[in-house]
Enzyme design. Sequence first.
Site, mmCIF file in Angstrom:
data_model
loop_
_atom_site.group_PDB
_atom_site.id
_atom_site.type_symbol
_atom_site.label_atom_id
_atom_site.label_comp_id
_atom_site.label_asym_id
_atom_site.label_seq_id
_atom_site.Cartn_x
_atom_site.Cartn_y
_atom_site.Cartn_z
ATOM 1 N N CYS A 128 -39.481 48.935 12.669
ATOM 2 C CA CYS A 128 -40.794 49.060 13.371
ATOM 3 C C CYS A 128 -41.982 49.535 12.314
ATOM 4 O O CYS A 128 -43.278 49.291 12.932
ATOM 5 C CB CYS A 128 -40.374 50.615 14.077
ATOM 6 S SG CYS A 128 -38.983 50.476 15.175
ATOM 7 N N HIS B 258 -47.425 52.421 16.765
ATOM 8 C CA HIS B 258 -46.144 51.960 17.140
ATOM 9 C C HIS B 258 -45.384 52.204 18.540
ATOM 10 O O HIS B 258 -45.361 53.641 18.557
ATOM 11 C CB HIS B 258 -44.955 51.733 15.922
ATOM 12 C CG HIS B 258 -43.567 51.532 16.446
ATOM 13 N ND1 HIS B 258 -43.446 50.349 17.048
ATOM 14 C CD2 HIS B 258 -42.413 52.367 16.395
ATOM 15 C CE1 HIS B 258 -42.008 50.356 17.329
ATOM 16 N NE2 HIS B 258 -41.532 51.343 16.926
ATOM 17 N N ASN C 145 -39.912 49.625 23.621
ATOM 18 C CA ASN C 145 -40.147 49.335 21.920
ATOM 19 C C ASN C 145 -39.677 47.926 21.570
ATOM 20 O O ASN C 145 -38.423 47.628 21.629
ATOM 21 C CB ASN C 145 -39.089 50.474 21.351
ATOM 22 C CG ASN C 145 -39.322 50.697 19.819
ATOM 23 O OD1 ASN C 145 -39.646 49.675 19.285
ATOM 24 N ND2 ASN C 145 -38.669 51.774 19.241
HETATM 25 N N1 COA Z 1 -29.702 57.870 30.631
HETATM 26 C C1 COA Z 1 -29.083 59.077 31.135
HETATM 27 N N2 COA Z 1 -28.824 60.065 30.149
HETATM 28 C C2 COA Z 1 -28.821 59.434 28.912
HETATM 29 C C3 COA Z 1 -29.322 58.374 28.449
HETATM 30 C C4 COA Z 1 -29.822 57.322 29.175
HETATM 31 N N3 COA Z 1 -30.296 56.134 28.974
HETATM 32 N N4 COA Z 1 -29.217 58.334 27.094
HETATM 33 C C5 COA Z 1 -28.710 59.755 26.763
HETATM 34 N N5 COA Z 1 -28.315 60.126 27.583
HETATM 35 C C6 COA Z 1 -27.924 61.554 27.737
HETATM 36 C C7 COA Z 1 -27.023 61.827 26.493
HETATM 37 O O1 COA Z 1 -25.742 61.171 26.652
HETATM 38 C C8 COA Z 1 -26.966 63.392 26.504
HETATM 39 O O2 COA Z 1 -26.010 63.798 27.489
HETATM 40 P P1 COA Z 1 -25.166 65.193 27.058
HETATM 41 O O3 COA Z 1 -26.067 66.425 27.162
HETATM 42 O O4 COA Z 1 -24.111 64.942 28.252
HETATM 43 O O5 COA Z 1 -24.424 65.002 25.695
HETATM 44 C C9 COA Z 1 -28.281 63.571 27.235
HETATM 45 O O6 COA Z 1 -28.788 62.697 27.888
HETATM 46 C C10 COA Z 1 -29.320 64.146 26.138
HETATM 47 O O7 COA Z 1 -29.389 63.289 24.980
HETATM 48 P P2 COA Z 1 -30.351 63.337 23.801
HETATM 49 O O8 COA Z 1 -30.079 62.333 22.761
HETATM 50 O O9 COA Z 1 -30.327 64.775 23.479
HETATM 51 O O10 COA Z 1 -31.594 62.948 24.483
HETATM 52 P P3 COA Z 1 -33.106 63.075 24.157
HETATM 53 O O11 COA Z 1 -34.032 64.079 24.942
HETATM 54 O O12 COA Z 1 -33.062 63.470 22.593
HETATM 55 O O13 COA Z 1 -33.680 61.590 24.317
HETATM 56 C C11 COA Z 1 -34.059 59.783 23.187
HETATM 57 C C12 COA Z 1 -33.175 60.651 23.825
HETATM 58 C C13 COA Z 1 -33.589 58.738 22.423
HETATM 59 C C14 COA Z 1 -35.001 59.180 24.292
HETATM 60 C C15 COA Z 1 -34.898 60.563 22.007
HETATM 61 O O14 COA Z 1 -34.242 61.258 21.467
HETATM 62 C C16 COA Z 1 -36.213 59.649 21.496
HETATM 63 O O15 COA Z 1 -36.804 58.884 22.019
HETATM 64 N N6 COA Z 1 -35.812 59.504 20.246
HETATM 65 C C17 COA Z 1 -36.759 58.744 19.426
HETATM 66 C C18 COA Z 1 -36.234 57.309 19.723
HETATM 67 C C19 COA Z 1 -37.274 56.233 18.759
HETATM 68 O O16 COA Z 1 -38.238 56.540 18.976
HETATM 69 N N7 COA Z 1 -36.636 55.314 18.345
HETATM 70 C C20 COA Z 1 -37.472 54.369 17.599
HETATM 71 C C21 COA Z 1 -38.176 54.958 16.276
HETATM 72 S S1 COA Z 1 -38.941 53.768 15.780
#
Ligand code: COA
Length: 342
Positions: free
Chosen positions: A116, A269, A299
């Site tokens: 990224c 980004h 992304n």
């Molecule tokens: N649809 C529905 N549910 C989903 C899902 C989706 N696409 N992806 C994950 N879940 C669920 C998980 O399984 C989890 O379920 P559980 O509570 O039953 O275990 C729940 O949602 C919460 O998961 P969590 O990972 O804690 O969610 P979050 O609020 O952290 O959101 C991201 C997940 C990935 C959106 C978030 O962590 C994020 O954006 N992180 C940074 C990612 C990023 O920027 N990456 C690139 C960097 S360059």
Amino acid sequence: MKRSKILGVGHFVPDHVVTNHDLSQLMETSHEWVVERTGIEERRHIVPGGGDTTATMGYKASLMALKNAGIRAENIDFIIFATLSPDYYFPGSGVQLQEMLSPDHTIGALDIRNQCSGFVYALSVADQFIRTGMYRRILVVGSEVHSAGLDMTTRGRNVSVIFGDGAGAVVVGVAEENGDASTDGNGILSTHLHSEGRHARELAVISPSTQHWISHILNENNPDDESYYPYMNGNFVFKHAITRFSEVIKEALEANGIQAGDLKLMIPHQANLRISQYIQQKIGLRDDQVYNNIMRYGNTTAASIPIALSEAVAEGRLQRGDLLMLAAFGSGFTWASALIRW
Ligand code: COA
């Protein structure tokens, strides 16, 4: 010493729009969940076999950047190509772009793999080559095909809903050589690069690699093997992203004696709209000072900043003399910023 500036920008995204609803047909997810957590409403995916690849999309974005710069491919001195999703394991996509642009114009082609942060790293390298006088015109490209390598089942949903395909490019050249560039000239004022490899496995694709080669995957034939899909510790990445983004933006502001209020535009980004909003608040920027298009493209890793820059320029969001901040964070972990007087 010379200073470098961006002479032209361009981008290309595939036509095929994939909505959150489309993804919910493949995995347990919903439009509401994806929008609430990431801000993403849709993204673009290449159509397999349809001709678009990381290299060809980079080529199409490059043609637009060259046209906007008013420069022919034969007048480019060097190519820098940033991607985590090259067409081949090796060689990198830079040489493919060199062939597509002008096969007999045998300029150097450098591949950057900083995920990224790849575009800002690539821009920094271009800036150094121009400052030292080694090259006068450099094509800097970020291009990604994520869709071919994602786990499109519920198992991979936390990653697969986020990433999209696309490409962006800029032509970097020599800024005006008259006048006092250090006080009022335009161009790239500074770049700031960082990494912290202890977190390398928190956002990574482990195989195929020399540590886990294809023969292992095939011989083991393990249906639970996820090593060839991206793994992301989402919460961990989120927390580090908001810290490092803020740090590297402040670093660039302080290095140039500039206040956040002086910025015309910041293009972060496009990782997650919530990350961008958090940084905006932490740095103290107004809505009109931050450019986001993750809603439409997801992304796109190394391509996200040049795609956003290309759209921002087309919308007239930058005028000569405006201060532009680019900032990125991602897998590695790596993070970087660039401050530019447009
Ligand atoms: N649809 C529905 N549910 C989903 C899902 C989706 N696409 N992806 C994950 N879940 C669920 C998980 O399984 C989890 O379920 P559980 O509570 O039953 O275990 C729940 O949602 C919460 O998961 P969590 O990972 O804690 O969610 P979050 O609020 O952290 O959101 C991201 C997940 C990935 C959106 C978030 O962590 C994020 O954006 N992180 C940074 C990612 C990023 O920027 N990456 C690139 C960097 S360059």
